[in-house]
Design a protein around this motif. Structure first.
Motif, PDB file in Angstrom:
ATOM      1  N   LEU A  74       0.823  -1.205   0.000  1.00  0.00           N
ATOM      2  CA  LEU A  74       0.000   0.000   0.000  1.00  0.00           C
ATOM      3  C   LEU A  74       0.859   1.257   0.000  1.00  0.00           C
ATOM      4  O   LEU A  74       0.553   2.236  -0.697  1.00  0.00           O
ATOM      5  CB  LEU A  74      -0.931  -0.010   1.209  1.00  0.00           C
ATOM      6  N   THR A  77       2.728   1.631  -3.486  1.00  0.00           N
ATOM      7  CA  THR A  77       1.762   1.885  -4.553  1.00  0.00           C
ATOM      8  C   THR A  77       1.172   3.275  -4.435  1.00  0.00           C
ATOM      9  O   THR A  77       1.105   4.025  -5.424  1.00  0.00           O
ATOM     10  CB  THR A  77       0.642   0.829  -4.523  1.00  0.00           C
ATOM     11  N   ALA A  78       0.723   3.639  -3.240  1.00  0.00           N
ATOM     12  CA  ALA A  78       0.155   4.976  -3.041  1.00  0.00           C
ATOM     13  C   ALA A  78       1.195   6.054  -3.308  1.00  0.00           C
ATOM     14  O   ALA A  78       0.900   7.078  -3.944  1.00  0.00           O
ATOM     15  CB  ALA A  78      -0.396   5.103  -1.619  1.00  0.00           C
ATOM     16  N   VAL A  81       1.745   6.320  -7.152  1.00  0.00           N
ATOM     17  CA  VAL A  81       0.597   6.879  -7.869  1.00  0.00           C
ATOM     18  C   VAL A  81       0.453   8.372  -7.572  1.00  0.00           C
ATOM     19  O   VAL A  81       0.305   9.192  -8.493  1.00  0.00           O
ATOM     20  CB  VAL A  81      -0.686   6.116  -7.494  1.00  0.00           C
ATOM     21  N   LEU A  82       0.478   8.744  -6.303  1.00  0.00           N
ATOM     22  CA  LEU A  82       0.306  10.155  -5.944  1.00  0.00           C
ATOM     23  C   LEU A  82       1.467  11.008  -6.469  1.00  0.00           C
ATOM     24  O   LEU A  82       1.250  12.116  -6.985  1.00  0.00           O
ATOM     25  CB  LEU A  82       0.197  10.292  -4.421  1.00  0.00           C
ATOM     26  N   THR A 142       9.547   2.767  -4.363  1.00  0.00           N
ATOM     27  CA  THR A 142       8.580   3.818  -4.675  1.00  0.00           C
ATOM     28  C   THR A 142       9.073   4.695  -5.819  1.00  0.00           C
ATOM     29  O   THR A 142       8.317   5.047  -6.725  1.00  0.00           O
ATOM     30  CB  THR A 142       8.305   4.676  -3.431  1.00  0.00           C
ATOM     31  N   SER A 199      -4.513   6.850 -12.562  1.00  0.00           N
ATOM     32  CA  SER A 199      -4.377   6.292 -11.211  1.00  0.00           C
ATOM     33  C   SER A 199      -4.578   4.783 -11.230  1.00  0.00           C
ATOM     34  O   SER A 199      -3.839   4.037 -10.575  1.00  0.00           O
ATOM     35  CB  SER A 199      -5.376   6.945 -10.261  1.00  0.00           C
ATOM     36  N   PHE A 203      -1.760   2.143 -10.281  1.00  0.00           N
ATOM     37  CA  PHE A 203      -2.012   1.205  -9.186  1.00  0.00           C
ATOM     38  C   PHE A 203      -1.741  -0.229  -9.629  1.00  0.00           C
ATOM     39  O   PHE A 203      -1.073  -0.995  -8.917  1.00  0.00           O
ATOM     40  CB  PHE A 203      -3.458   1.345  -8.713  1.00  0.00           C
ATOM     41  N   TRP A 207       1.258  -2.321  -8.029  1.00  0.00           N
ATOM     42  CA  TRP A 207       0.733  -3.400  -7.186  1.00  0.00           C
ATOM     43  C   TRP A 207       1.216  -4.777  -7.655  1.00  0.00           C
ATOM     44  O   TRP A 207       1.488  -5.664  -6.850  1.00  0.00           O
ATOM     45  CB  TRP A 207      -0.792  -3.349  -7.202  1.00  0.00           C
TER      46      TRP A 207
END
Length: 276
Positions: A74, A77-78, A81-82, A142, A199, A203, A207
């Motif tokens: 999480l 991935t977050a 993406v962000l 990341t 997004s 993801f 992921w």
């Protein structure tokens, strides 16, 4: 009328065959996750596990460090993406609205990066991370995931921004807005379909990624869920029931996200591809 009926029938028939062809592996995965061990290895295929069991799911979620894998997945991935959305939005606005030296070259680099196979860069990525003493850390994962999804995000959002009439932005600036305020109040709200589609793409990419995390993260504290899926293969054999249960759980977040974003995501992919 007969020709019209035939013309409507064969596309629907092909679509139905393709639907079954692509859906059957997913159905078999889910069905196998509920089967008992004797039915999984049986020579006679069991299509409906009427006497199903939840034991495979219990084994899957009770492996050591399971929740660490979930948290790490999480986080990376977050973050990817962000981060890609922020950078790509600004870059796409510059490419779509501004004229500067090297603009076409930048667009070509973005397209080339989008087509680049990341697998051939794994050795270089490992050497960079090792030399900077960042092995078994979530930071390089990341960063690399962000770079994987960034070209597609820039290219898609560029199409959306180019499709917004310049007159809307200019009218906002005439009314007293700065260029930044005009972007935030006029252009950014119109980017929702593009942001959702990119997004979803980001993801799924972050992921599902396996080779990079397999090379850069050898400690359980820095591993993600794709490595969890491979933990059911041992020298004694493969626990197919737990593997299928883990695969089903692994696919659920993507399925849920796609159900919520499917209309905006599909529209965003097509609009961003043909506009601008």
């Amino acid at each position: 009328m007969r020709r019209s009926l035939i013309g409507r029938t064969w596309p629907n028939a092909i679509a139905a065959v393709l639907f079954v062809f692509f859906l059957f592996p997913v159905y078999w995965m889910v069905a196998t996750s509920f089967k008992r061990d004797k039915d999984i290895v049986s020579r006679d295929p069991v299509f409906l596990p009427l006497d199903g069991t939840w034991a495979h799911f219990d084994r899957a979620v009770h492996v050591p460090h399971f929740w660490t894998y979930v948290t790490n997945s999480l986080v990376v991935t977050a973050g990817a993406v962000l981060g890609s959305l922020v950078i790509a939005t600004l870059a796409a606005f510059a490419v779509a609205r501004m004229r500067f030296r090297g603009r076409r070259g930048f667009v070509l680099v973005v397209m080339a990066a989008q087509m680049a196979p990341w697998e051939v860069m794994i050795i270089a990525a490992y050497l960079i991370v090792r030399d900077n003493d960042l092995l078994n850390s979530l930071v390089p994962l990341t960063a690399f995931y962000l770079m994987m999804v960034l070209p597609f995000t820039i290219w898609t959002l560029r199409g959306f921004i180019a499709a917004v009439p310049k007159e809307l932005e200019e009218s906002a600036m005439v009314d007293g807005c700065t260029r930044t305020q005009a972007f935030a109040k006029v252009i950014f709200p119109l980017l929702a379909p593009g942001l959702m589609s990119t997004s979803l793409f980001g993801f799924i990419t972050a992921w599902n990624e396996f080779p990079l995390v397999n090379i850069l993260s050898k400690k359980e504290s820095a591993q993600t869920l794709p490595l969890w899926l491979s933990s059911f293969q041992t020298n004694a054999g493969t626990d197919w029931g737990a593997t299928m249960a883990a695969s089903t759980l692994f696919a659920l977040p993507i399925l849920i996200l796609f159900v919520f974003l499917q209309r905006k995501a599909v529209g965003g992919l097509t609009d961003g591809a043909v506009k601008g």
